[in-house]
Design a protein around this motif. Structure first.
Motif, PDB file in Angstrom:
ATOM      1  N   HIS A  40      11.764  13.470   0.838  1.00  0.00           N
ATOM      2  CA  HIS A  40      11.680  13.388  -0.634  1.00  0.00           C
ATOM      3  C   HIS A  40      11.991  11.962  -1.051  1.00  0.00           C
ATOM      4  O   HIS A  40      12.750  11.252  -0.387  1.00  0.00           O
ATOM      5  N   GLN A  41      11.413  11.580  -2.206  1.00  0.00           N
ATOM      6  CA  GLN A  41      11.621  10.230  -2.719  1.00  0.00           C
ATOM      7  C   GLN A  41      13.048  10.113  -3.236  1.00  0.00           C
ATOM      8  O   GLN A  41      13.471  10.857  -4.134  1.00  0.00           O
ATOM      9  N   ALA A  89       3.407   6.379  -7.430  1.00  0.00           N
ATOM     10  CA  ALA A  89       2.037   6.205  -6.912  1.00  0.00           C
ATOM     11  C   ALA A  89       2.070   5.724  -5.465  1.00  0.00           C
ATOM     12  O   ALA A  89       1.292   6.178  -4.594  1.00  0.00           O
ATOM     13  N   VAL A  90       2.990   4.805  -5.150  1.00  0.00           N
ATOM     14  CA  VAL A  90       3.126   4.340  -3.773  1.00  0.00           C
ATOM     15  C   VAL A  90       3.565   5.472  -2.867  1.00  0.00           C
ATOM     16  O   VAL A  90       3.081   5.633  -1.737  1.00  0.00           O
ATOM     17  N   TRP A  91       4.497   6.290  -3.354  1.00  0.00           N
ATOM     18  CA  TRP A  91       4.973   7.420  -2.539  1.00  0.00           C
ATOM     19  C   TRP A  91       3.854   8.411  -2.250  1.00  0.00           C
ATOM     20  O   TRP A  91       3.722   8.905  -1.134  1.00  0.00           O
ATOM     21  N   ARG A  92       3.005   8.693  -3.241  1.00  0.00           N
ATOM     22  CA  ARG A  92       1.897   9.623  -3.022  1.00  0.00           C
ATOM     23  C   ARG A  92       0.873   9.047  -2.011  1.00  0.00           C
ATOM     24  O   ARG A  92       0.332   9.778  -1.183  1.00  0.00           O
ATOM     25  N   ALA A  93       0.670   7.756  -2.115  1.00  0.00           N
ATOM     26  CA  ALA A  93      -0.250   7.138  -1.134  1.00  0.00           C
ATOM     27  C   ALA A  93       0.315   7.231   0.278  1.00  0.00           C
ATOM     28  O   ALA A  93      -0.422   7.466   1.265  1.00  0.00           O
ATOM     29  N   HIS A  94       1.626   7.048   0.401  1.00  0.00           N
ATOM     30  CA  HIS A  94       2.260   7.171   1.713  1.00  0.00           C
ATOM     31  C   HIS A  94       2.111   8.580   2.267  1.00  0.00           C
ATOM     32  O   HIS A  94       1.773   8.782   3.452  1.00  0.00           O
ATOM     33  N   LEU A  95       2.348   9.584   1.428  1.00  0.00           N
ATOM     34  CA  LEU A  95       2.225  10.974   1.893  1.00  0.00           C
ATOM     35  C   LEU A  95       0.775  11.311   2.271  1.00  0.00           C
ATOM     36  O   LEU A  95       0.523  12.055   3.224  1.00  0.00           O
ATOM     37  N   ALA A  96      -0.168  10.776   1.503  1.00  0.00           N
ATOM     38  CA  ALA A  96      -1.579  11.030   1.828  1.00  0.00           C
ATOM     39  C   ALA A  96      -1.939  10.446   3.197  1.00  0.00           C
ATOM     40  O   ALA A  96      -2.667  11.054   3.987  1.00  0.00           O
ATOM     41  N   ARG A  97      -1.423   9.234   3.481  1.00  0.00           N
ATOM     42  CA  ARG A  97      -1.691   8.618   4.782  1.00  0.00           C
ATOM     43  C   ARG A  97      -1.053   9.427   5.912  1.00  0.00           C
ATOM     44  O   ARG A  97      -1.643   9.627   6.968  1.00  0.00           O
TER      45      ARG A  97
END
Length: 837
Positions: free
Chosen positions: A111-112, A123-131
């Protein structure tokens, strides 16, 4: 804190199958590590029981062994259960996560911690999870690690597995149940009831495995003849009995260990509790087969090559080739009219494969029977083989002529014919001696070598002496061997002169073509002529290097290059291979005339090199030795002359020959009134002088020349001693040996001198030869005309197959005209050529 996106939940759901497979692999991995001792103990126990250990141990030892095995298995089971741990889902998920870069499975569960209210941070956290979710989707099941080498350092598991597999192949798993029936082995069988075991062992040559009768149900059983049956009865004596009709004795046996061989079809029955019976059938063992598989091939030296094939269902052991004389087909003329002496059949061992299968093979009989009395006569050849059981196999009789060495020289053929008649029967001894005397009546007309003549006269005297005293087989064989050696000497010759050797080789080849010799004989004679040609050309090259200026000024000298000679020889061999013997004879005659027209001149100004002087001196010594040997032979004839007239004539001839020797300007230094022994001593002194003045030549040829001259000197010394002791026969043998050694020395010295001259002037001579050849060629490689003009009017196809060359050119034009990728102009030109020709 932001929540896990839906993409993360979907990625985690995709891990269900890889995680399940990974968990199953972990179960197998932990079970292997925990229970490998238990599997090792169980495999060892099963292997021992399958091999029948329980049948050979007393009850106490068997129970003790089973107890130890059970204890070891129980300990391994308890230790395995304590060591084994069932893997959880979290452990499987963690192992799967370790194989992915960046631990994406753990990242999806995070979790963040900071920046929850910041839109950019989220937004950065969501991109990290998507990767991380994309990486999770690439997850694959992890392979288990089943290696336990770190735990089993001595490889006990492999030992147990090997023993178990071996017991399954060579033992019987059914024997494991014997522990429950008779756990004490043979002693327990006495108490529990009768039992039996049996084996059938086929003969070793069949390469078949032993049969265990306990595993074979009742019924028909096919085994090879000669199989060994072994039975073992356990329990009360007499409870089991054997009835069999296959050993030829029809006897019952109730002993503890009956054994017998199967010699015929019948029945084997074990009567009693648990008994069984079989109807025995004999597996067919067919006799071996042997046959000729091709035509007999004969080489020029008389070697016979006869192919054959042999086969057997189990393998051929040995074989023979029996050659018998076909007396009915013999042309009973001349020396063969008399009844032949009985001779045993000629028996040869058939060659067998050294390695590999002997059930079916092809081999070749290779023998040289040139000296056998039946050579050239009709014979019958029969092949016979045997298998391991002793069964014979025979081929059909092959009617042929026993091959042997062929002689082309008329004198050699006459000597061999009388040798054959002498070996046919000893009654032909007087006839053979008379014919040989007639053949050698005028030796100067038929003998090229005086030593052959002298040896023949000695053989005739031995034959006549043997006939007068009653010719024994030993004396007959001794004379026959001497006649064979003389015929070979006459046929091959021992010529030191290269031109004479070349002429001899040409005569032999011409005679072979006229008599229809085989291809192998013609090929060998062709090779002999090539070698004689090379020796002659080497002599010419050596001589031309010594007197090159004088030969260049001689306009009548015939010149020919080695390449041209090689082309003519190749053409000659090609014509013979094609069967065009008439053209081959014509080409051979042209070659003979060409070689006779070639001139060998001496050095400039008539001065000879030291090597040539040594060769001339040795040649003169050889001639003197031959003349002295002839006089010794005439003196020997005088001793057997009863009326004295021939002695006076021989003495006159001897004096005449002595006078001729005194008149010669030789180097022997003969003096009037010298005896034969003194003249022999003079020749020995002259040879010593020549040996001291030999030019310094090295190499194997030079050393061989020196050895041959030393051998000649020793023979001359022995001849001198024999002459002083009035032993003319012994002196003739020693003089013949001296003549042979002198010839060897001259030949080796000539080769050494030629090699030395080539080494000194080889490079320079090759360069000059190429320059002269280039000057005699036009730009197109053709010879210049007689006046040096460009071009030539000579026939460009002279000496070649004109019609064959024309066919090759026409085929090449047709091939090119069919190639449509060529330029149009070239195709038109080729078409016009085809229309014209």
């Amino acid at each position: 804190m932001t929540q896990t996106p839906r993409t993360a939940d979907a990625a985690l759901k995709s891990l269900a199958r890889p995680m399940r497979l990974t968990r199953m692999g972990m179960v197998a991995e932990r079970a292997t590590r925990a229970f490998w001792p238990l599997s090792t103990v169980l495999l060892l126990i099963l292997a021992a029981l399958a091999f029948g250990v329980q049948d050979h141990l007393p009850a106490e030892a068997l129970w003790a062994g089973l107890g130890l095995g059970a204890a070891a298995a129980l300990w391994a089971l308890v230790a395995g259960v304590r060591r084994f741990r069932w893997p959880s889902s979290a452990e499987a998920l963690a192992r799967l996560d370790q194989t992915l870069p960046g631990r994406p499975i753990t990242a999806l569960g995070d979790h963040q911690a900071i920046g929850g209210g910041d839109a950019g941070s989220e937004a950065v956290w969501r991109a990290h999870l998507a990767r991380m979710a994309e990486r999770v989707k690439q997850a694959r099941a992890v392979r288990p690690d089943l290696r336990v080498s770190g735990l089993d350092r001595f490889g006990l598991r492999y030992v147990a597995a090997t023993l178990f597999i071996t017991s399954v192949i060579f033992g019987s798993l059914w024997r494991v149940a014997d522990v429950a029936v008779r756990p004490g082995g043979p002693e327990a069988a006495l108490a529990s009831g009768p039992a039996w075991e049996g084996w059938v062992e086929p003969p070793a040559y069949t390469a078949k495995p032993t049969l265990y009768l306990n595993d074979i149900p009742a019924g028909e059983l096919a085994v090879p003849e000669g199989s060994r049956v072994t039975l073992r009865f356990y329990g009360e004596v007499g409870a089991l009995a054997l009835r069999e009709t296959v050993s030829g004795q029809d006897a019952a046996s109730d002993g503890m260990g009956p054994s017998f061989d199967i010699t015929r079809a019948g029945r084997i029955a074990i009567e009693g509790p648990g008994g069984r019976g079989w109807d025995i059938l004999l597996s067919p063992d067919t006799p071996p087969i042997v046959a000729f598989s091709g035509e007999m091939q004969r080489k020029a030296d008389g070697e016979m090559n006869q192919p054959f094939t042999a086969s057997d269902d189990y393998g051929v052991v040995s074989g023979l080739a029996t050659i018998t004389l076909n007396l009915e087909a013999v042309d009973r003329r001349h020396g063969l009219t008399a009844a032949p002496e009985p001779r045993d059949a000629l028996v040869l061992d058939l060659p067998m494969p050294i390695s590999g299968d002997r059930q079916s093979f092809d081999e070749m009989i290779v023998e040289n029977l040139s000296q056998h009395p039946w050579v050239g006569l009709p014979v019958s050849i029969v092949l016979s083989v045997e298998d391991a059981q002793g069964q014979p196999g025979r081929s059909e009789a092959l009617a042929t002529t026993l091959p042997g060495r062929r002689f082309f020289d008329p004198l050699a053929k006459a000597i061999i014919e009388q040798r054959r008649d002498l070996l046919w029967t000893r009654a032909n001894g007087a006839r053979a001696a008379s014919i040989l005397r007639a053949v050698s009546f005028q030796p100067e007309e038929v003998f090229r070598d005086s030593s052959a003549y002298l040896r023949l006269r000695v053989a005739i005297r031995r034959l006549e002496a043997g006939v007068a005293d009653g010719l024994t087989p030993e004396a007959r064989d001794e004379v026959a061997q001497a006649l064979w050696d003389i015929a070979v000497l006459v046929e091959e010759g021992d010529l030191s002169d290269a031109l004479e050797r070349l002429r001899r080789a040409q005569d032999r080849l011409s005679e072979a073509m006229r008599n229809g010799a085989s291809d192998e004989e013609i090929a060998d004679l062709m090779q002999e002529m090539r070698e004689a040609m090379q020796d002659y050309m080497r002599q010419l090259a050596e001589q031309s290097q010594q007197d090159g200026q004088q030969q260049a000024e001689n306009q009548d000298t015939r010149e020919i290059t080695g390449d041209q000679l090689q082309q003519m020889l190749d053409r000659l061999q090609e014509l013979m291979e094609q069967g065009r013997m008439a053209e081959a004879q014509q080409l051979l005659e042209q070659l003979r005339q060409m070689m006779e027209n070639m001139q060998v001149t001496q050095g400039p100004g008539g001065q000879q090199s030291p090597g040539q002087q040594a060769m001339d001196g040795l040649a003169q010594t050889l001639r003197d030795q031959q003349g002295l040997s002839d006089e010794a032979f005439r003196d020997l004839q005088e001793q057997f002359n009863q009326n004295g007239q021939q002695g006076e004539q021989g003495e006159g001839e001897g004096q005449q020959g002595q006078g001729e020797g005194q008149a010669q300007d030789g180097q022997g230094g003969q003096q009037p009134g010298q005896s034969l022994a003194e003249r022999q001593q003079t020749l020995r002194d002259e040879l010593n002088r020549l040996q001291q003045n030999l030019p310094g030549v090295g190499g194997a040829e030079g050393q061989a020349a020196r050895d041959a001259l030393d051998r000649a000197g020793r023979a001359m010394d022995r001849a001198e001693d024999a002459l002083r002791g009035d032993d003319l026969a012994g002196a003739l043998d020693d003089q013949a040996e001296a003549i042979d050694a002198l010839r060897d020395g001259m030949r080796n010295l000539g080769e050494a001198l030629a090699q030395q001259q080539q080494n000194q002037q080889g490079d320079q001579g090759e360069a000059m030869g190429r320059a002269n050849a280039d000057q005699q060629r036009d730009p197109l490689g053709r010879d210049r005309g007689a006046q040096g003009q460009i071009g030539s009017q000579e026939d460009m196809l002279q000496g070649a197959d004109i019609y064959g060359r024309a066919r090759e050119l026409l085929d090449e034009i047709r091939r090119r005209s069919a190639d449509q990728q060529r330029p149009e102009a070239e195709l038109d030109y080729l078409k016009r050529l085809l229309d014209r020709f």
